[in-house]
Design a protein around this motif. Structure first.
Motif, PDB file in Angstrom:
ATOM      1  N   PHE A 141      31.127  21.754  -0.876  1.00 48.72           N
ATOM      2  CA  PHE A 141      32.204  22.482  -1.385  1.00 48.72           C
ATOM      3  C   PHE A 141      32.816  22.099  -2.713  1.00 48.72           C
ATOM      4  N   HIS A 189      24.637  31.599   0.035  1.00 47.64           N
ATOM      5  CA  HIS A 189      24.698  30.467   1.233  1.00 47.64           C
ATOM      6  C   HIS A 189      25.045  31.528   2.383  1.00 47.64           C
ATOM      7  N   CYS A 225      21.222  16.479   6.690  1.00 49.30           N
ATOM      8  CA  CYS A 225      20.481  17.870   7.429  1.00 49.30           C
ATOM      9  C   CYS A 225      19.104  18.317   6.860  1.00 49.30           C
ATOM     10  N   ALA A 253      22.060  23.793   2.684  1.00 49.59           N
ATOM     11  CA  ALA A 253      23.311  23.025   2.874  1.00 49.59           C
ATOM     12  C   ALA A 253      24.236  23.243   1.795  1.00 49.59           C
ATOM     13  N   MET A 254      25.598  23.138   1.871  1.00 49.21           N
ATOM     14  CA  MET A 254      26.376  23.495   0.716  1.00 49.21           C
ATOM     15  C   MET A 254      27.274  22.188   0.662  1.00 49.21           C
ATOM     16  N   ALA A 256      27.549  16.226  11.747  1.00 52.81           N
ATOM     17  CA  ALA A 256      26.720  17.202  11.065  1.00 52.81           C
ATOM     18  C   ALA A 256      25.180  17.291  11.735  1.00 52.81           C
ATOM     19  N   ARG A 260      26.258  13.772   3.757  1.00 53.37           N
ATOM     20  CA  ARG A 260      26.063  14.656   4.806  1.00 53.37           C
ATOM     21  C   ARG A 260      25.399  15.861   4.919  1.00 53.37           C
ATOM     22  N   ARG A 295      19.930  30.155   6.832  1.00 53.33           N
ATOM     23  CA  ARG A 295      21.122  29.388   6.571  1.00 53.33           C
ATOM     24  C   ARG A 295      21.076  27.860   6.795  1.00 53.33           C
ATOM     25  N   ARG A 296      20.188  27.908   7.884  1.00 60.93           N
ATOM     26  CA  ARG A 296      20.147  26.418   8.412  1.00 60.93           C
ATOM     27  C   ARG A 296      19.204  25.654   7.500  1.00 60.93           C
ATOM     28  N   ARG A 314      28.697  31.065  -2.525  1.00 57.18           N
ATOM     29  CA  ARG A 314      29.085  31.380  -1.320  1.00 57.18           C
ATOM     30  C   ARG A 314      28.176  32.560  -0.833  1.00 57.18           C
TER      31      ARG A 314
END
Ligand SMILES: Nc1ncnc2c1ncn2[C@@H]1O[C@H](COP(=O)(O)OP(=O)(O)OP(=O)(O)O)[C@@H](O)[C@H]1O
Ligand SMILES: [Mg+2]
Lengths: 263, 235
Positions: free
Chosen positions: A98, A69, A166, A95-96, A115, A162, A91-92, A66
């Protein structure tokens, strides 16, 4: 000893020069509830490499992801992205996935579309990326199903697809295959291998030693919120130097010196 | 007891005969309440979603206020709207007192806090689940609110139904600002009150039966929504 040259991504350096640092933590600390949960973390994530983060439950692995990110603000220290402080634009580029996948209350396809729409994609390009993501997650048949009725493994595949749709430079994954059967685990590892081959840098939290061996180039071992050991993954797994990693790898509980101190 | 069943029989006969007065009254009731609920949703859904999604100074106070306003006594709302719209009131020039519009205004004031407060709760719960994923994807504030409202759609339909149930059964506010004028502002609840006191029990009971039927229908619809939402794992 494996060296960087064996694991270069297309964009990575060839030869002895190590790949450039994509993300870094400098003296990173995080406090909550009057306790220092993450402390003094220094690490470097190199471009195109796969970094595995291991450590006991509660060691601070999810918090570290976290922090990297930018979802939570460090109490001390900084996260750097390509040498500069992490910001919205940076940050863009990340991707994370979880630990518990978050599925919108929509169809599988609509989850991907959402997304991509956030990234400003529309029309044929978005449709093409949707199709590719469904294919890489092997979810074409289930595209119209509500995402939340999918099985745990299918949801994780969708979450990975997903995130990858991105087109991040860095993908952070928090135990994406915990509680999945071997076949689903392999399916996710294939998705990650594809991404790695395209040059995506990976940071993966796992408790699975086999997976750490299969995927890891570098390994960071956390103990009680601190880095107990880091280095070449094969080396750490074969011959851990820290007592914490040695104990954990041999299945013992290491209580160690208590680094959790009141703030 | 014989008297009750006799009247009930006549009341049902009235309904089955599609009595013109009865239809007019039911029609106005539905028009007033549906319009009020529609406006309340236009205001309450975004308002509740904003309060449920974002942190800002005074957020707790707004939440407490919304929750408190859910229990507004209809007669007090009626009285205030009356004072606003009466000839000597600030909005007297509009000449709205004793019109269906006045009734819509009163019911909108009653229902908007209900919709807003319930929406806030629903959206806040969903936001807690989605917040990190949205932050990770970089979803902007407006898209965030829109996505939360859309993903909460089943629950929010139930919220609208709750507002409808409250408004359609309410008598105090519409009585004060509508005046229960024949062919102008007579709705089901005010007619029941008046006709009962006049001894015209058939019409009163007929309307009572319709009102009960509506309550059952609304609850059945809410239940159906819940079940189908659960089936799609959208609850
Ligand atoms: N917001 C918070 N407030 C207080 N304590 C927290 C908070 N978030 C995490 N913690 C605590 O910090 C520690 C590290 O949490 P974290 O989720 O990073 O563990 P983890 O290494 O990911 O463990 P696991 O393997 O079980 O997923 C835990 O003891 C947890 O209880
Ligand atoms: Mg964790």
């Amino acid at each position: 000893m494996r060296d960087a040259a064996c694991h270069v991504a297309p964009s990575g350096a060839v030869g002895a020069a190590p790949a450039p640092v994509l993300a870094a933590a400098r003296g990173l600390a995080f406090e909550a509830g009057g306790r220092r949960l993450v402390d003094g973390i220094d690490l470097e994530i190199r471009e195109g490499r796969r970094t595995v983060i291991m450590g006991a439950n509660g060691a601070g692995k999810s918090l570290l992801l976290r922090l990297l990110h930018g979802l939570i603000r460090p109490s001390a220290g900084t996260v750097l992205w390509q040498g500069r402080p992490l910001d919205r634009a940076a940050r863009r580029a990340q991707a994370m996935v979880f630990q518990r996948p978050v599925m919108l209350r929509r169809s599988v396809r609509a989850n991907l579309r959402f997304a991509l729409a956030v990234r400003g994609l529309s029309g044929p390009e978005r449709a093409e990326r949707e199709r590719a993501a469904l294919a890489s997650a092997r979810l074409e048949e289930l595209a119209r199903r509500p995402a939340r009725v999918l099985s745990g493994g299918e949801q994780q595949r969708l979450a990975v697809a997903r995130a990858l749709a991105c087109e991040p430079e860095l993908l952070l994954l928090d135990e994406p295959t915990a509680s999945l059967d071997p076949a689903s685990t392999m399916a996710i590892e294939e998705q990650l291998a594809e991404a790695h081959a395209r040059g995506v840098t990976l940071v993966l939290v796992t408790h699975d030693l086999g997976q750490a061996r299969r995927i890891g180039d570098d390994l960071v071992f956390l103990h009680a919120g601190r880095v107990a050991e880091q280095g070449d993954a094969a080396r750490v797994l074969e011959a851990p130097r820290s007592e914490a990693a040695r104990a954990w790898l041999s299945g013992r509980i290491y209580l160690g010196p208590p680094p959790l101190r009141p703030v | 007891m014989d008297g009750f069943f006799g009247i009930l029989g006549e009341a049902v006969a009235l309904i089955l005969a599609w009595d013109a007065d009865l239809i007019e009254i039911i029609g106005l009731s539905l028009r007033v309440t549906l319009t009020a609920v529609g406006i309340a949703c236009l205001i309450g859904l975004p308002l509740g979603a904003l309060v449920g999604t974002f942190r800002f100074p005074g957020r707790t106070a707004v939440t407490v206020l919304l929750n408190a306003l859910m229990g507004l006594p209809p007669v007090v709302v009626g009285l205030i709207v009356y004072l606003m719209l009466s000839a000597s009131g600030p909005l007297g020039v509009l000449g709205l007192l004793y019109t269906p519009t006045a009734m819509i205004v009163a019911q909108t004031i009653l229902v908007t806090p209900i919709v807003a407060a319930l929406t806030r709760q629903v959206v806040e719960d969903l936001n807690r689940e989605y917040a990190e994923q949205f932050a990770s994807l970089g979803v902007g504030p407006l898209d965030r609110v829109a996505a939360l409202l859309w993903d909460a759609r089943y629950s929010l339909l139930t919220v609208a139904l709750a507002g409808f149930g409250r408004a359609v059964a309410e008598v105090g506010a519409v009585f004060i600002v509508g005046g229960n004028i024949n062919h102008v502002t007579r709705v089901m609840t005010t007619t029941i009150a008046l006709e009962t006191s006049k001894g015209n029990l058939q019409l009163a009971l007929a309307l009572g039966v319709v009102l009960l039927g509506l309550a059952v229908a609304v609850n059945a619809l809410a239940m159906t929504l819940r079940v189908s939402a659960q089936r799609a794992a959208y609850a």
